[in-house]
Design a protein around this motif. Structure first.
Motif, PDB file in Angstrom:
ATOM      1  N   SER A 160      39.105  55.666  31.560  1.00 15.29           N
ATOM      2  CA  SER A 160      38.213  56.482  32.602  1.00 15.29           C
ATOM      3  C   SER A 160      37.082  55.523  32.772  1.00 15.29           C
ATOM      4  O   SER A 160      36.456  55.532  33.817  1.00 15.29           O
ATOM      5  CB  SER A 160      37.912  57.826  31.996  1.00 15.29           C
ATOM      6  OG  SER A 160      38.926  58.596  31.982  1.00 15.29           O
ATOM      7  N   LEU A 161      36.567  55.026  31.340  1.00 20.20           N
ATOM      8  CA  LEU A 161      35.249  54.069  31.705  1.00 20.20           C
ATOM      9  C   LEU A 161      35.472  52.735  32.461  1.00 20.20           C
ATOM     10  O   LEU A 161      35.042  52.540  33.309  1.00 20.20           O
ATOM     11  CB  LEU A 161      35.002  53.626  30.176  1.00 20.20           C
ATOM     12  CG  LEU A 161      33.878  52.639  30.027  1.00 20.20           C
ATOM     13  CD1 LEU A 161      32.354  53.075  30.777  1.00 20.20           C
ATOM     14  CD2 LEU A 161      33.916  52.076  28.603  1.00 20.20           C
ATOM     15  N   PHE A 162      36.885  52.310  32.275  1.00 19.70           N
ATOM     16  CA  PHE A 162      37.178  51.260  33.128  1.00 19.70           C
ATOM     17  C   PHE A 162      37.301  51.369  34.799  1.00 19.70           C
ATOM     18  O   PHE A 162      36.596  50.649  35.509  1.00 19.70           O
ATOM     19  CB  PHE A 162      38.560  50.339  32.756  1.00 19.70           C
ATOM     20  CG  PHE A 162      38.908  49.581  33.529  1.00 19.70           C
ATOM     21  CD1 PHE A 162      38.207  48.160  33.322  1.00 19.70           C
ATOM     22  CD2 PHE A 162      40.114  49.384  34.240  1.00 19.70           C
ATOM     23  CE1 PHE A 162      38.784  47.052  34.214  1.00 19.70           C
ATOM     24  CE2 PHE A 162      40.520  48.239  34.937  1.00 19.70           C
ATOM     25  CZ  PHE A 162      39.767  47.231  34.959  1.00 19.70           C
ATOM     26  N   LEU A 163      37.802  52.635  34.884  1.00 17.00           N
ATOM     27  CA  LEU A 163      37.799  53.164  36.207  1.00 17.00           C
ATOM     28  C   LEU A 163      36.390  53.272  36.928  1.00 17.00           C
ATOM     29  O   LEU A 163      35.912  52.849  37.949  1.00 17.00           O
ATOM     30  CB  LEU A 163      38.739  54.306  36.491  1.00 17.00           C
ATOM     31  CG  LEU A 163      40.226  54.143  36.327  1.00 17.00           C
ATOM     32  CD1 LEU A 163      40.907  55.372  36.708  1.00 17.00           C
ATOM     33  CD2 LEU A 163      40.485  52.944  37.260  1.00 17.00           C
ATOM     34  N   ALA A 164      35.495  53.910  36.140  1.00 17.50           N
ATOM     35  CA  ALA A 164      34.183  54.030  36.501  1.00 17.50           C
ATOM     36  C   ALA A 164      33.404  52.883  36.815  1.00 17.50           C
ATOM     37  O   ALA A 164      32.668  52.629  37.582  1.00 17.50           O
ATOM     38  CB  ALA A 164      33.626  54.993  35.552  1.00 17.50           C
ATOM     39  N   LEU A 165      33.605  51.878  35.895  1.00 16.84           N
ATOM     40  CA  LEU A 165      32.950  50.555  36.157  1.00 16.84           C
ATOM     41  C   LEU A 165      33.496  49.787  37.392  1.00 16.84           C
ATOM     42  O   LEU A 165      32.481  49.667  38.018  1.00 16.84           O
ATOM     43  CB  LEU A 165      33.169  49.689  34.847  1.00 16.84           C
ATOM     44  CG  LEU A 165      32.675  49.919  33.531  1.00 16.84           C
ATOM     45  CD1 LEU A 165      33.191  49.232  32.621  1.00 16.84           C
ATOM     46  CD2 LEU A 165      31.092  49.776  33.823  1.00 16.84           C
ATOM     47  N   ILE A 166      34.712  49.876  37.712  1.00 16.82           N
ATOM     48  CA  ILE A 166      35.294  49.463  39.046  1.00 16.82           C
ATOM     49  C   ILE A 166      34.718  50.038  40.033  1.00 16.82           C
ATOM     50  O   ILE A 166      34.177  49.416  41.289  1.00 16.82           O
ATOM     51  CB  ILE A 166      36.840  49.371  39.177  1.00 16.82           C
ATOM     52  CG1 ILE A 166      37.417  48.319  38.115  1.00 16.82           C
ATOM     53  CG2 ILE A 166      37.291  49.193  40.367  1.00 16.82           C
ATOM     54  CD1 ILE A 166      38.758  48.324  37.842  1.00 16.82           C
ATOM     55  N   ALA A 167      34.506  51.519  39.941  1.00 17.24           N
ATOM     56  CA  ALA A 167      33.960  52.234  41.151  1.00 17.24           C
ATOM     57  C   ALA A 167      32.502  52.076  41.308  1.00 17.24           C
ATOM     58  O   ALA A 167      32.100  51.838  42.444  1.00 17.24           O
ATOM     59  CB  ALA A 167      34.188  53.829  41.014  1.00 17.24           C
ATOM     60  N   ILE A 168      31.925  51.939  40.241  1.00 17.16           N
ATOM     61  CA  ILE A 168      30.447  51.539  40.473  1.00 17.16           C
ATOM     62  C   ILE A 168      30.160  50.104  40.990  1.00 17.16           C
ATOM     63  O   ILE A 168      29.429  49.720  41.912  1.00 17.16           O
ATOM     64  CB  ILE A 168      29.707  51.580  39.146  1.00 17.16           C
ATOM     65  CG1 ILE A 168      29.576  53.118  38.456  1.00 17.16           C
ATOM     66  CG2 ILE A 168      28.411  50.898  39.126  1.00 17.16           C
ATOM     67  CD1 ILE A 168      29.245  53.289  37.008  1.00 17.16           C
ATOM     68  N   ASN A 169      31.198  49.252  40.772  1.00 20.12           N
ATOM     69  CA  ASN A 169      31.049  47.728  41.032  1.00 20.12           C
ATOM     70  C   ASN A 169      31.587  47.721  42.762  1.00 20.12           C
ATOM     71  O   ASN A 169      30.763  47.073  43.669  1.00 20.12           O
ATOM     72  CB  ASN A 169      32.165  47.006  40.227  1.00 20.12           C
ATOM     73  CG  ASN A 169      31.716  45.370  40.489  1.00 20.12           C
ATOM     74  OD1 ASN A 169      30.894  44.987  41.079  1.00 20.12           O
ATOM     75  ND2 ASN A 169      32.730  44.754  39.633  1.00 20.12           N
ATOM     76  N   VAL A 170      32.253  48.629  43.008  1.00 19.47           N
ATOM     77  CA  VAL A 170      32.645  48.595  44.577  1.00 19.47           C
ATOM     78  C   VAL A 170      31.400  49.163  45.353  1.00 19.47           C
ATOM     79  O   VAL A 170      31.241  48.634  46.224  1.00 19.47           O
ATOM     80  CB  VAL A 170      34.074  49.163  44.795  1.00 19.47           C
ATOM     81  CG1 VAL A 170      34.410  49.511  46.082  1.00 19.47           C
ATOM     82  CG2 VAL A 170      35.238  48.613  44.167  1.00 19.47           C
ATOM     83  N   VAL A 171      30.918  50.412  44.631  1.00 20.62           N
ATOM     84  CA  VAL A 171      29.721  50.843  45.493  1.00 20.62           C
ATOM     85  C   VAL A 171      28.585  49.952  45.678  1.00 20.62           C
ATOM     86  O   VAL A 171      28.092  49.415  46.823  1.00 20.62           O
ATOM     87  CB  VAL A 171      29.605  52.174  45.032  1.00 20.62           C
ATOM     88  CG1 VAL A 171      28.168  52.606  45.541  1.00 20.62           C
ATOM     89  CG2 VAL A 171      30.712  52.993  44.929  1.00 20.62           C
ATOM     90  N   ALA A 172      28.527  49.450  44.453  1.00 26.25           N
ATOM     91  CA  ALA A 172      27.179  48.170  44.595  1.00 26.25           C
ATOM     92  C   ALA A 172      27.645  47.047  45.485  1.00 26.25           C
ATOM     93  O   ALA A 172      26.588  46.716  46.171  1.00 26.25           O
ATOM     94  CB  ALA A 172      27.016  47.787  43.105  1.00 26.25           C
ATOM     95  N   LEU A 173      28.560  46.470  45.394  1.00 27.21           N
ATOM     96  CA  LEU A 173      29.085  45.273  46.362  1.00 27.21           C
ATOM     97  C   LEU A 173      29.064  45.873  47.770  1.00 27.21           C
ATOM     98  O   LEU A 173      28.303  44.911  48.598  1.00 27.21           O
ATOM     99  CB  LEU A 173      30.603  44.837  46.267  1.00 27.21           C
ATOM    100  CG  LEU A 173      30.605  44.061  44.780  1.00 27.21           C
ATOM    101  CD1 LEU A 173      31.953  43.759  44.409  1.00 27.21           C
ATOM    102  CD2 LEU A 173      29.518  42.843  44.776  1.00 27.21           C
ATOM    103  N   VAL A 174      29.640  47.222  48.166  1.00 21.66           N
ATOM    104  CA  VAL A 174      29.412  47.530  49.612  1.00 21.66           C
ATOM    105  C   VAL A 174      27.947  47.825  49.918  1.00 21.66           C
ATOM    106  O   VAL A 174      27.341  47.118  50.987  1.00 21.66           O
ATOM    107  CB  VAL A 174      30.135  48.739  49.584  1.00 21.66           C
ATOM    108  CG1 VAL A 174      29.702  49.480  50.966  1.00 21.66           C
ATOM    109  CG2 VAL A 174      31.745  48.342  49.636  1.00 21.66           C
TER     110      VAL A 174
END
Length: 63
Positions: free
Chosen positions: A37-51
């Motif tokens: 879940s932590l890994f998925l949250a990091l990926i989600a935050i990364n995608v939002v930040a990049l967008v």
């Protein structure tokens, strides 16, 4: 610099540097649901930040 450009700049750099945080997650292993879940949250935050930061330009406009 107005607030919108500040958010764009911070989002760009967060999206750029956040993958460094993945390394400790990989080194300790993704062996439980909480780490996954932590890994998925990091990926989600990364995608939002990049967008949010995709329009960031480090150099000032040319005249």
């Amino acid at each position: 610099m107005h607030p919108g450009s500040t958010v764009t700049m911070l989002s760009f750099w967060l999206g750029t540097l956040l993958p460094v945080v993945y390394l400790p997650v990989f080194l300790t292993g993704i062996d439980s649901m909480s780490r996954f879940s932590l890994f998925l949250a990091l990926i989600a935050i990364n995608v939002v930040a990049l967008v949010a930061g995709h329009n960031y330009r480090n150099s000032p406009p040319q005249r």
